[in-house]
Design a protein around this motif. Structure first.
Motif, short mmCIF file in Angstrom:
data_model
loop_
_atom_site.label_atom_id
_atom_site.label_comp_id
_atom_site.label_asym_id
_atom_site.label_seq_id
_atom_site.Cartn_x
_atom_site.Cartn_y
_atom_site.Cartn_z
N ASP A 123 0.93 -1.26 0.03
CA ASP A 123 0.03 -0.05 0.01
C ASP A 123 0.90 1.22 0.02
OD1 ASP A 123 -1.72 1.98 0.55
OD2 ASP A 123 -2.87 0.68 1.99
N ASN A 172 -13.94 -0.60 -1.63
CA ASN A 172 -13.84 -0.70 -0.23
C ASN A 172 -13.46 -2.09 0.32
OD1 ASN A 172 -14.74 2.20 0.02
ND2 ASN A 172 -16.79 1.78 -0.16
N ARG A 205 -2.02 -5.08 1.55
CA ARG A 205 -3.47 -5.38 1.79
C ARG A 205 -3.99 -5.99 0.60
NH1 ARG A 205 -2.30 -0.19 4.32
NH2 ARG A 205 -2.90 -0.45 6.70
N SER A 246 -4.39 2.94 -0.07
CA SER A 246 -5.77 3.10 0.66
C SER A 246 -6.05 4.52 1.37
CB SER A 246 -5.57 2.14 1.75
OG SER A 246 -4.53 2.22 2.93
N VAL A 283 -11.84 0.49 5.04
CA VAL A 283 -10.83 1.41 4.71
C VAL A 283 -11.40 1.38 2.97
CG1 VAL A 283 -9.21 -0.35 3.88
CG2 VAL A 283 -8.42 2.18 4.13
N SER A 284 -10.98 2.59 2.50
CA SER A 284 -11.31 2.68 0.88
C SER A 284 -9.77 2.38 0.27
CB SER A 284 -12.10 3.92 0.63
OG SER A 284 -13.26 3.95 1.11
N PHE A 285 -10.00 2.13 -1.03
CA PHE A 285 -8.70 1.98 -1.93
C PHE A 285 -8.81 2.62 -3.24
CE2 PHE A 285 -8.64 -1.96 0.50
CZ PHE A 285 -7.38 -2.04 1.07
#
Length: 473
Positions: A49, A453, A56, A67, A460-462
């Protein structure tokens, strides 16, 4: 045999029905949705990340991600980010940025996040957040945009600049406690509605009651007719496919008006057709619609939650509406509504039937809004190929992006218009949360970035970007 070779070898027996546009069949060379090479981007490998170097996601070579906005982080406009990141849509923002509206599927009377004085129900902890980010996942601005709702699962983007968020519950003080056992008498309002969240102003926090009180999942808008198509994820019981017909086309009204008509899909000349079971590849049905007479019940006898959550659907089925298993993601594309039945289909040899209503590993349906034809475009042949698809979106090529909700490894998978299915990303296990899953996949307005997400207590968001041209997206 490795997993990828298994996917290729099993394609002929996978129950794939090729699709395109409103069931155009296999596109001719050079048309939208075709590929000059394989859909597969290649093997997946661990990728760190960019935010903190933690691995992740697994992705194909050449792809990168960052993220952002994890649970507990302070919004730039005040308050803390809740967990259970779920459905999401992307809109064009100023100066090349992207505006994201994201659901938070929080259940129980745990108290509203954000400014409690604005909440629909001060006791309910779900709602939406609105974020502004760069195409590389750098957060510019974040805020609570709807609070005091509950179990906000998915929804859908609206072309006038709004997100419709859906409550996947019928909890309220007039209904018995749900599967969690949490005390519904602590709630101040009825739940089980859809809400509109505009991009340019605060949400009104007024539910659209005529669109029904049931376990809503997703919403997809047809600009030609003004209808809003709605899916129902009724975990333990049969689900339905609905449409809400507002009193005025929202494109003309500038918003969704209450007071319209709620209808449920039925198969013509086959009342009560069970579409949750295994179906022949390419199975096609002429649809008709039955009207729900009491879409917004208030219960005076305080039924059990199981009774209340079936109340609206039973009205439709009494008139011949079709049965589905756990309808989740839905998306509009060129006159077609694609929607996902998470547990639809037959149980494959070697698989264990999932709990709840439906014994398969997933079906993808397409409803042609012009001809009222419903078609099965894909049925999973087993959990190794596709395991309980949930949220769905489309790429510029028309390939569907499927978020898995299985019990083991969860993947982002692509399903092309030619029936090719491929892996794009694997979610690394989330410590302490074995049920973590992908949710809310949506491409940014310019197609550069796929936002997605992780629905988890550690949500968490990506933002993911890379050489999209090399494969099916």
């Amino acid at each position: 045999m490795d997993r990828r070779k298994f996917l290729t070898a099993s394609a002929a027996s996978a129950g794939v029905a090729m699709f395109g546009g409103p069931f155009a069949g296999v596109a001719a060379a050079g048309e939208r949705g075709t590929l000059t090479h394989g859909a597969d981007y290649g093997p997946l490998g661990p990728v760190p990340d960019l935010r903190d170097g933690v691995v992740r996601l697994q992705l194909p070579a050449g792809f990168t991600y960052r993220s952002f906005n994890p649970v507990g982080e302070a919004f730039t406009e005040g308050g803390l980010t809740p967990g259970r990141h779920d459905g999401m849509a992307a809109f064009r923002g100023p100066k090349g940025s992207t505006i994201l509206v994201r659901n938070h599927e929080v259940n129980g009377p745990v108290g509203a996040f954000g400014d409690v004085s604005d909440a629909y129900d001060t006791a309910a902890g779900g709602g939406t957040a609105t974020l502004r980010v760069t195409r590389y996942g750098e957060l510019i601005k974040s805020a609570a945009s709807l609070n005091g709702t509950q179990m906000n699962c998915s929804g859908g983007p609206m072309p006038w600049g709004a997100w419709v968020t859906c409550e996947e519950t019928v909890n309220g003080p007039d209904v018995g406690n749900d599967f969690t056992g949490a005390d519904n008498t602590l709630l101040k309002q009825k739940h089980g509605y859809i809400f509109e969240v505009p991009l340019d102003r605060a949400a009104s926090r007024r539910p659209i009651r005529s669109a029904g009180r049931f376990a809503h999942e997703s919403a997809a808008f047809d600009p030609r007719t003004g209808a809003i198509y709605l899916t129902e994820d009724n975990f333990g019981f049969a689900s339905g496919f609905y449409r809400y017909l507002p009193p005025k086309n929202p494109l003309k009204a500038g918003r969704i008006l209450d007071g319209g008509k709620l209808q449920m899909l039925a198969v013509k000349n086959a009342p009560g057709k069970d579409l949750s079971v295994g179906l022949p590849a390419g199975a096609s049905f002429q649809a008709t619609w039955v009207t729900i007479d009491d879409p917004d019940p208030t219960f005076t006898t305080k039924p059990t939650n199981d009774e209340a959550i079936q109340y609206v659907g039973k009205q439709g089925r009494a008139k011949g509406a079709a049965l589905f298993s756990r309808l989740e993601g839905a998306v509009y594309d060129s006159g077609t509504i694609y929607f996902v039945s998470t547990q639809g289909g037959a149980t494959a040899a070697g698989d264990t039937p999932p709990s709840g209503f439906g014994k398969g590993r997933g079906q993808i349906f397409a409803y042609d809004t012009w001809s009222d034809r419903l078609r099965l475009v894909y049925e999973s042949p087993g959990s190794l190929v596709l395991d309980l698809p949930d949220n769905v979106t489309t790429s510029k090529r028309g390939t569907l992006v499927l978020c898995e909700d299985g019990g083991g490894d969860n993947y982002l998978r692509g399903l092309t218009r030619r029936g090719e299915i491929f892996d794009f990303s694997r979610l690394m296990p989330v410590s302490g949360d074995s049920g973590a899953e992908f949710a809310g996949s949506t491409f940014g307005p310019d197609g550069h970035t796929l936002f997605v997400n992780v629905q988890s207590s550690q949500g968490v968001s990506f933002a993911i970007w890379g050489p999209w041209h090399r494969g099916g997206f």
